[in-house]
Scaffold this motif. Structure first.
Motif, short mmCIF file in Angstrom:
data_model
loop_
_atom_site.label_atom_id
_atom_site.label_comp_id
_atom_site.label_asym_id
_atom_site.label_seq_id
_atom_site.Cartn_x
_atom_site.Cartn_y
_atom_site.Cartn_z
N ILE A 182 0.87 -1.17 0.00
CA ILE A 182 0.00 0.00 0.00
C ILE A 182 0.91 1.22 0.00
CG2 ILE A 182 -1.83 1.23 1.22
CD1 ILE A 182 -2.55 -1.41 2.57
N THR A 183 0.79 2.02 -1.06
CA THR A 183 1.70 3.14 -1.22
C THR A 183 0.90 4.45 -1.25
OG1 THR A 183 3.16 1.73 -2.56
CG2 THR A 183 3.51 4.12 -2.66
N LEU A 184 1.32 5.42 -0.42
CA LEU A 184 0.71 6.73 -0.42
C LEU A 184 1.26 7.51 -1.60
CD1 LEU A 184 -1.04 8.91 0.97
CD2 LEU A 184 0.98 9.54 2.31
N THR A 185 0.36 7.88 -2.53
CA THR A 185 0.80 8.58 -3.74
C THR A 185 0.46 10.06 -3.74
OG1 THR A 185 -1.28 8.02 -4.86
CG2 THR A 185 0.57 6.46 -5.08
N GLU A 186 -0.51 10.47 -2.94
CA GLU A 186 -0.90 11.87 -2.94
C GLU A 186 -1.55 12.21 -1.60
OE1 GLU A 186 -3.71 15.01 -5.47
OE2 GLU A 186 -3.39 12.96 -6.21
N GLN A 187 -1.31 13.44 -1.12
CA GLN A 187 -1.87 13.84 0.16
C GLN A 187 -2.20 15.32 0.12
OE1 GLN A 187 0.62 13.04 3.55
NE2 GLN A 187 -0.65 14.28 4.95
N THR A 188 -3.40 15.64 0.62
CA THR A 188 -3.79 17.04 0.82
C THR A 188 -4.11 17.21 2.31
OG1 THR A 188 -6.13 16.63 0.39
CG2 THR A 188 -4.74 17.16 -1.52
N GLN A 189 -4.71 18.33 2.68
CA GLN A 189 -4.99 18.59 4.09
C GLN A 189 -6.00 17.59 4.68
OE1 GLN A 189 -6.17 22.59 4.89
NE2 GLN A 189 -6.22 22.31 7.11
N SER A 191 -7.35 14.78 2.56
CA SER A 191 -7.51 13.60 1.70
C SER A 191 -6.17 12.91 1.49
CB SER A 191 -8.10 14.01 0.34
OG SER A 191 -9.38 14.60 0.51
N TYR A 192 -6.29 11.54 1.32
CA TYR A 192 -5.11 10.71 1.11
C TYR A 192 -5.42 9.75 -0.03
CZ TYR A 192 -4.20 12.34 5.87
OH TYR A 192 -4.01 13.11 6.98
N THR A 193 -4.45 9.60 -0.96
CA THR A 193 -4.61 8.69 -2.08
C THR A 193 -3.56 7.59 -1.96
OG1 THR A 193 -5.46 10.45 -3.49
CG2 THR A 193 -4.66 8.45 -4.59
N TYR A 194 -4.06 6.29 -2.05
CA TYR A 194 -3.16 5.14 -1.90
C TYR A 194 -3.26 4.26 -3.15
CZ TYR A 194 -2.85 6.29 3.07
OH TYR A 194 -2.63 6.93 4.27
N GLN A 195 -2.10 3.67 -3.50
CA GLN A 195 -2.03 2.69 -4.59
C GLN A 195 -1.90 1.31 -3.94
OE1 GLN A 195 -2.11 4.17 -7.63
NE2 GLN A 195 -2.32 2.26 -8.78
N VAL A 196 -2.82 0.38 -4.30
CA VAL A 196 -2.83 -0.95 -3.71
C VAL A 196 -2.60 -1.97 -4.82
CG1 VAL A 196 -4.14 -2.60 -2.34
CG2 VAL A 196 -4.50 -0.14 -2.00
N ASN A 197 -1.51 -2.77 -4.68
CA ASN A 197 -1.21 -3.76 -5.73
C ASN A 197 -1.99 -5.04 -5.47
OD1 ASN A 197 0.23 -4.45 -3.42
ND2 ASN A 197 1.87 -5.46 -4.60
N SER A 198 -3.27 -5.03 -5.83
CA SER A 198 -4.15 -6.18 -5.63
C SER A 198 -5.28 -6.11 -6.64
CB SER A 198 -4.72 -6.20 -4.20
OG SER A 198 -5.64 -7.26 -4.05
N ALA A 199 -5.80 -7.30 -7.03
CA ALA A 199 -6.91 -7.34 -7.99
C ALA A 199 -8.24 -6.97 -7.33
CB ALA A 199 -7.00 -8.72 -8.62
N GLU A 200 -8.33 -7.10 -6.02
CA GLU A 200 -9.55 -6.78 -5.29
C GLU A 200 -9.20 -6.03 -4.02
OE1 GLU A 200 -11.72 -10.29 -4.50
OE2 GLU A 200 -12.29 -10.66 -6.60
N SER A 270 -9.05 13.71 14.65
CA SER A 270 -10.45 13.49 15.04
C SER A 270 -11.39 14.22 14.10
CB SER A 270 -10.66 13.98 16.48
OG SER A 270 -10.34 15.36 16.59
N SER A 271 -10.85 14.84 13.06
CA SER A 271 -11.66 15.53 12.07
C SER A 271 -11.87 14.62 10.87
CB SER A 271 -10.99 16.83 11.62
OG SER A 271 -10.81 17.70 12.74
N PRO A 272 -12.93 14.81 10.08
CA PRO A 272 -13.21 13.95 8.94
C PRO A 272 -12.03 13.91 7.95
CG PRO A 272 -15.11 15.31 9.43
CD PRO A 272 -14.00 15.82 10.28
N ARG A 273 -11.77 12.71 7.43
CA ARG A 273 -10.70 12.51 6.45
C ARG A 273 -11.22 11.60 5.34
NH1 ARG A 273 -9.00 16.22 8.74
NH2 ARG A 273 -6.95 16.55 9.70
N ASN A 274 -10.67 11.81 4.09
CA ASN A 274 -11.03 11.02 2.92
C ASN A 274 -9.85 10.15 2.51
OD1 ASN A 274 -13.48 12.48 2.86
ND2 ASN A 274 -12.53 14.08 1.60
N PHE A 275 -10.17 8.91 2.10
CA PHE A 275 -9.13 7.95 1.68
C PHE A 275 -9.53 7.39 0.32
CE2 PHE A 275 -9.24 8.16 6.24
CZ PHE A 275 -7.90 8.23 6.63
N GLN A 276 -8.71 7.64 -0.70
CA GLN A 276 -8.93 7.12 -2.05
C GLN A 276 -8.01 5.92 -2.25
OE1 GLN A 276 -11.11 8.19 -4.62
NE2 GLN A 276 -10.40 6.27 -5.55
N LEU A 277 -8.59 4.74 -2.54
CA LEU A 277 -7.82 3.52 -2.74
C LEU A 277 -7.93 3.12 -4.21
CD1 LEU A 277 -8.97 1.51 0.42
CD2 LEU A 277 -7.08 3.15 0.21
#
Length: 282
Positions: A182-189, A191-200, A270-277
């Protein structure tokens, strides 16, 4: 000599008063006043009341009849007549109707006592029967020292053999999935974007402290909602999908986020966060 009634009547007429006028002044019934004037003492309630009525009548006319009252033969006749009437009516008051009334009361009391006795007898019978049934049950129960007659054993229902216990065979341990990168590819205040090497993707959100609301969408934040709920401590939810996922956590510090059984090391907040997988297929 004129009688008391005649004397009072003549004085009333001289003053121009009527029987009703005398009744209003003395508050004595006109029936009794008319009886006094007619020397009819049979209607009087008694000697005491008759004398009082006569004195009130004389006082209303402002005349003194003390001497006339003591010498009047008519009043002596009153005493004799009234006493005779009292003796005449004594018998009926203690005759058959009175005895019947007393008998009725006695009969009612007897019925009540019989009813109470019947209720007590019923309760006693019920309690006695219950105790006898309980003793019979106790006597019929076997105690540890009871010897069973061998001849009676045949009457007992034979015991069924217990069904054999089947022990399921243990299946071979399923191979655990390979480690996922699981690799973090992008981050904002927020939101976080992760790359996952899996078919599912297999997502598990586990509440460990407090309450956290979450939402999982397909592809990105505008995609179809796959799951949304508010989790409390000790509860967990899983989402499995073969496409990219977008996750929003209302209180990230309250939950653990697992991606394909790997705990994501996320930033404490403790504040809302977004995670893009995003899936990276081989």
């Amino acid at each position: 000599m004129s009688s008391i009634g005649e004397y009072l009547k003549s004085k009333r007429i001289e003053t121009g008063l009527t029987i009703d006028d005398i009744s209003n002044i003395t508050k004595i019934s006109t029936r009794y006043l008319q009886g006094i004037e007619d020397d009819d003492w049979s209607m009087m309630p008694g000697d005491f009341y008759a004398k009082g009525f006569i004195r009130s009548y004389a006082k209303a006319l402002d005349v003194d009849i003390s001497e006339l009252l003591s010498e009047s033969e008519s009043f002596r006749d009153l005493s004799r007549t009234h006493k005779s009437q009292q003796s005449t009516f004594i018998a009926p008051r203690t005759s058959a109707p009175a005895r019947a009334k007393r008998f009725g009361k006695l009969f009612s009391l007897t019925l009540v006592l019989l009813l109470v006795f019947a209720v007590i007898l019923t309760i006693f019978y019920y309690v006695s029967t219950t105790e006898l049934d309980t003793q019979d049950i106790d006597n019929n129960q076997l105690n540890p020292d009871t010897v069973i007659d061998p001849n009676q054993v045949s009457d007992l229902e034979p015991l069924r053999e217990k069904d054999p216990i089947t022990i399921p065979e243990l299946s071979e341990e399923q191979p655990r999935p390979e480690n996922v990168t699981i690799t973090l590819t992008e981050q904002t205040q927020t939101s976080y974007t992760y790359q996952v090497n899996s078919a599912e993707l297999s997502i598990k959100i586990e509440a460990i402290n407090g309450t956290c609301w979450y939402e999982v969408r397909e592809n990105d934040g505008r995609g179809r909602v796959l799951s949304t709920k508010s989790l409390t401590k000790g509860n967990a939810e899983e989402v499995n999908h073969n496409q990219n996922l977008w996750i929003r956590l209302g209180n990230p510090d309250a939950v653990n986020l697992f991606i394909n059984e790997t705990l994501l090391d996320k930033e404490a907040s403790s504040s809302p966060r977004n995670f893009q997988l995003n899936i990276e297929k081989d």
